[in-house]
Design an enzyme around this catalytic site. Structure first.
Site, PDB file in Angstrom:
ATOM      1  N   GLU A  72       0.810  -1.222   0.000  1.00 29.68           N
ATOM      2  CA  GLU A  72       0.000   0.000   0.000  1.00 29.68           C
ATOM      3  C   GLU A  72       0.841   1.270   0.000  1.00 29.68           C
ATOM      4  O   GLU A  72       0.417   2.295  -0.541  1.00 29.68           O
ATOM      5  CB  GLU A  72      -0.954  -0.001   1.201  1.00 29.68           C
ATOM      6  CG  GLU A  72      -2.059  -1.030   1.122  1.00 29.68           C
ATOM      7  CD  GLU A  72      -1.681  -2.382   1.716  1.00 29.68           C
ATOM      8  OE1 GLU A  72      -2.562  -3.252   1.845  1.00 29.68           O
ATOM      9  OE2 GLU A  72      -0.474  -2.569   2.048  1.00 29.68           O
TER      10      GLU A  72
ATOM     11  N   PHE B   4     -12.081  -7.202  13.749  1.00 29.70           N
ATOM     12  CA  PHE B   4     -10.954  -7.654  12.935  1.00 29.70           C
ATOM     13  C   PHE B   4     -10.568  -6.593  11.916  1.00 29.70           C
ATOM     14  O   PHE B   4     -11.398  -6.086  11.181  1.00 29.70           O
ATOM     15  CB  PHE B   4     -11.326  -8.963  12.227  1.00 29.70           C
ATOM     16  CG  PHE B   4     -10.262  -9.476  11.298  1.00 29.70           C
ATOM     17  CD1 PHE B   4      -9.036  -9.925  11.791  1.00 29.70           C
ATOM     18  CD2 PHE B   4     -10.465  -9.502   9.932  1.00 29.70           C
ATOM     19  CE1 PHE B   4      -8.052 -10.388  10.941  1.00 29.70           C
ATOM     20  CE2 PHE B   4      -9.498  -9.967   9.063  1.00 29.70           C
ATOM     21  CZ  PHE B   4      -8.282 -10.417   9.581  1.00 29.70           C
ATOM     22  N   GLN B   5      -9.286  -6.243  11.902  1.00 31.88           N
ATOM     23  CA  GLN B   5      -8.703  -5.236  11.000  1.00 31.88           C
ATOM     24  C   GLN B   5      -9.370  -3.865  11.146  1.00 31.88           C
ATOM     25  O   GLN B   5      -9.503  -3.113  10.186  1.00 31.88           O
ATOM     26  CB  GLN B   5      -8.751  -5.710   9.541  1.00 31.88           C
ATOM     27  CG  GLN B   5      -7.798  -6.877   9.272  1.00 31.88           C
ATOM     28  CD  GLN B   5      -7.567  -7.142   7.802  1.00 31.88           C
ATOM     29  OE1 GLN B   5      -8.410  -6.870   6.952  1.00 31.88           O
ATOM     30  NE2 GLN B   5      -6.392  -7.678   7.475  1.00 31.88           N
TER      31      GLN B   5
ATOM     32  N   LYS C 101     -17.633  -0.701   5.371  1.00 30.11           N
ATOM     33  CA  LYS C 101     -17.990  -1.713   4.371  1.00 30.11           C
ATOM     34  C   LYS C 101     -19.473  -1.682   4.022  1.00 30.11           C
ATOM     35  O   LYS C 101     -19.855  -1.759   2.838  1.00 30.11           O
ATOM     36  CB  LYS C 101     -17.594  -3.100   4.888  1.00 30.11           C
ATOM     37  CG  LYS C 101     -17.809  -4.215   3.896  1.00 30.11           C
ATOM     38  CD  LYS C 101     -17.266  -5.539   4.424  1.00 30.11           C
ATOM     39  CE  LYS C 101     -17.411  -6.650   3.391  1.00 30.11           C
ATOM     40  NZ  LYS C 101     -16.807  -7.928   3.891  1.00 30.11           N
TER      41      LYS C 101
ATOM     42  N   MET D 116      24.183   8.840   2.865  1.00 25.46           N
ATOM     43  CA  MET D 116      24.125  10.093   3.611  1.00 25.46           C
ATOM     44  C   MET D 116      24.353   9.850   5.099  1.00 25.46           C
ATOM     45  O   MET D 116      24.980  10.676   5.785  1.00 25.46           O
ATOM     46  CB  MET D 116      22.781  10.790   3.383  1.00 25.46           C
ATOM     47  CG  MET D 116      22.733  12.216   3.888  1.00 25.46           C
ATOM     48  SD  MET D 116      23.946  13.303   3.079  1.00 25.46           S
ATOM     49  CE  MET D 116      23.066  13.713   1.573  1.00 25.46           C
TER      50      MET D 116
END
Length: 602
Positions: free
Chosen positions: A53, A115-116, A165, A479
């Site tokens: 993502e 969940f999630q 959802k 760096m």
């Protein structure tokens, strides 16, 4: 018309000109992906499936930077949404218009630790311009239209829309919202500047003998490059740009002094230290530009033009603050000059002569170490063979060398400036190439940065996205190593990447991407040409000298005029005693051969 929330979302995106979405599906966002399937089958929108993502957010970011349009990314709830956070913060710091759509657990489950489930609305509050949770399908069209409008107007930025959802599945009466129909109470960005302040700014410009235009990313966002060029040429004002402002002024122009700041050109940093008027155009006086803030342009009066009133006076209080969009403000300023009937009489000849001396004394150098390639050589070779390409970068030494040596046009330089996000370069390039398939798109990366999002090679291969990725491979976090050498007595704590370094050519080939390697100077031009000519994605592993440092460098807490890595004779000259100008009596240092007050030779 009756429609689901998911249908309304996709239809509203299409009505507002969205053609590409970058994302990754999951349970909570499946109703939206199901509707997306139908839209894609009709050929009205395209979804690019990334492998992480974070890659979706960076790809949408690159898309937005290259086009000026909103970039759109999708992710599901929980870890899908939190994986977007770095990309959202990157866009927020650099004022990039993103529309971030996240799935969420059903409304009835919110707050139950389902969940999630994560509160992505709360998590991202500090790093978005605005955010929504869609509570009902009937609000979807309005919210998406508002989100795009907010993201792309005023000072651009990311807007998050979190969609439960069951809202995606909910059916309601659909009333489309077209572009131009958005009405937001209390949100009215200031576009035009105040006339009195415009007049004050013009007067300061007319009086200045050592003016400097300091141009930031706001000039790119506003498309103000023509106005910047006209103002600079009219009054013969030298121009320096920030990392975000590269491309707003042609660096091949005699008035250009390149980038300023920590790894800017010596002559840009000297110029900002001695100017008597600093005209800040869409820039925010960030610490990597200013060095020691109380000594930044300490001799100068300041005009600050910015669309965001919160930036004006935040780090440096200007003598003339002008809130407004850079392009119309500069147009107002130029019209005021034209309408005044007063002749324009630049007073900068002596100033430009001094800057020319600095350019001669402190040029950017491309080293050619015996038996090895230097990083600068590789970057310069690509700039020579593909001067008009779109370049993205990751973050580190390679980014600063690319900023020093590549000379891009507007929107052709794409780099994570404010957040400094490793792993940005390749997915950002992917977004640029999807937006502009007929353009050459090149990512300049580092061996450490590349590994942050190397999985996006699979996305390039799947869709045939012909990004050319160049790894400046010195087997270090370059760096970090440079700072450890300079400021930590060479204690190289966990910055050596040699152990466990993959064979990047084999890695590319494993994903179905063409892999090449170069380590010999005599092969460089031929391999660069091969990379550019190949019809598909390519990864070039460029093995370069391991201990090259990026100079000049302004050390933390030091003024811009004090740089590490200048030629030895010039460093000694910096230690000269105080002297008095024979012409005007001003006390100064005999560093730059000229008196900073009257311009006479010392």
């Amino acid at each position: 018309m009756q429609a689901t929330g998911a249908y309304i979302l996709i239809d509203t995106l299409c009505r507002h000109g969205v053609k590409h979405i970058f994302g990754y599906p999951g349970g909570a966002i499946l109703p939206i992906y199901d509707e997306l399937y139908r839209a894609e089958s009709k050929g009205i929108i395209q979804h690019i499936l990334v492998r992480h993502e974070q890659g979706a957010a960076h790809a949408a970011d690159g898309y937005a930077r290259a086009t000026g349009q909103v970039g759109v990314c999708f992710a599901t709830s929980g870890p899908g949404a939190t994986n977007l956070v770095t990309g959202i913060a990157t866009a927020h710091m650099d004022s990039i218009p993103l529309l971030v759509i996240t799935g969420q657990v059903p409304r009835s489950a919110i707050g139950t630790d389902a969940f999630q489930e994560t509160d992505i609305f709360g998590i991202t509050l500090p790093i978005v311009k605005h955010s929504y949770v869609v509570r009902a399908a009937k609000d979807m069209a309005r919210i998406i239209a508002e989100a795009i409008y907010i993201a792309t107007t005023g000072r651009p930025g990311p807007v998050l829309v979190d969609i439960p959802k069951d809202v995606g599945l909910e059916v309601c009466e659909y009333e489309p919202v077209e572009p131009g129909q958005v009405k937001l109470r209390g949100y009215r960005p200031t576009i035009r500047g105040n006339a009195r302040q415009i007049a004050q700014a013009v007067q300061l410009i007319r009086e200045a003998k050592r003016p400097l235009l300091y141009v930031g990313g706001g000039a790119i966002t506003a498309g103000a490059h023509e106005e910047v060029l006209k103002l600079a040429e009219l009054f013969q004002i030298p121009v320096t740009t920030t990392l975000m402002g590269k491309g707003a002024f042609p660096e091949s122009h005699p008035l250009s002094v390149g980038m300023l700041g920590m790894h800017g050109t010596a002559y840009a940093n000297f110029a900002v230290s001695e100017c008597d008027l600093l005209i800040a155009v869409g820039a925010r006086f960030d610490d990597r530009v200013t060095g020691k803030l109380d000594e930044f342009a300490s001799r100068a009066k300041v005009i600050h033009i910015d669309i965001d009133p919160a930036e004006v006076g935040k780090n440096r209080v200007p003598d003339v603050p002008i809130v407004g969009s850079v392009k119309p403000v500069l147009q107002q300023l130029l019209k005021h000059i034209e309408d005044s009937g007063q002749a324009v009489e630049p007073q900068t000849q002596a100033w430009l002569e001094r800057i020319t001396i600095w350019k001669q004394d402190y040029p950017l150098i491309v080293p050619q170490p015996s038996g090895e390639l230097s990083p600068q050589e590789v970057i310069v070779a690509f700039g020579r063979h593909a001067p008009d390409a779109y370049y993205t970068t990751d973050v580190g030494q390679h980014q600063m060398w690319a900023a020093q040596f590549l000379k891009n046009g507007p929107r052709r330089w794409i780099s994570s400036a404010g957040l400094g996000t490793m792993g940005f370069g390749m997915p950002a390039a992917m977004g640029v190439k999807v937006a502009l398939p007929d353009q050459q798109v090149i990512c300049i990366s580092g061996d450490a940065s590349f590994q942050m999002n190397s999985q996006e090679l699979a996305t390039l291969a799947q869709y045939g996205i012909a990004v050319k990725t160049v790894i400046i491979n010195n087997f270090w976090q370059g760096m970090v190593r440079q700072w450890q050498q300079a400021f930590y007595e060479e204690r190289y704590s966990h910055s050596n990447m040699a152990e466990g370094m993959p064979d990047f050519v084999k890695l590319a080939e494993a994903y179905g991407v063409k892999g090449l390697r170069v380590s010999d100077r005599q092969d460089l031009d031929a391999i660069v040409q091969e990379v550019l000519a190949y019809d598909g994605p390519v990864l070039l592993d460029a093995h370069v000298t391991r201990d090259e440092n990026c100079y000049p460098m302004v050390a933390p807490g030091k003024p811009n005029s004090q740089m590490l890595g200048l030629p030895e004779a010039k460093v000694l000259e910096k230690a000269a005693e105080l002297v008095y100008c024979a012409n005007c009596g001003a006390k100064t240092i005999s560093t730059h051969r000229f008196c900073p007050e009257c311009g006479s030779k010392l």
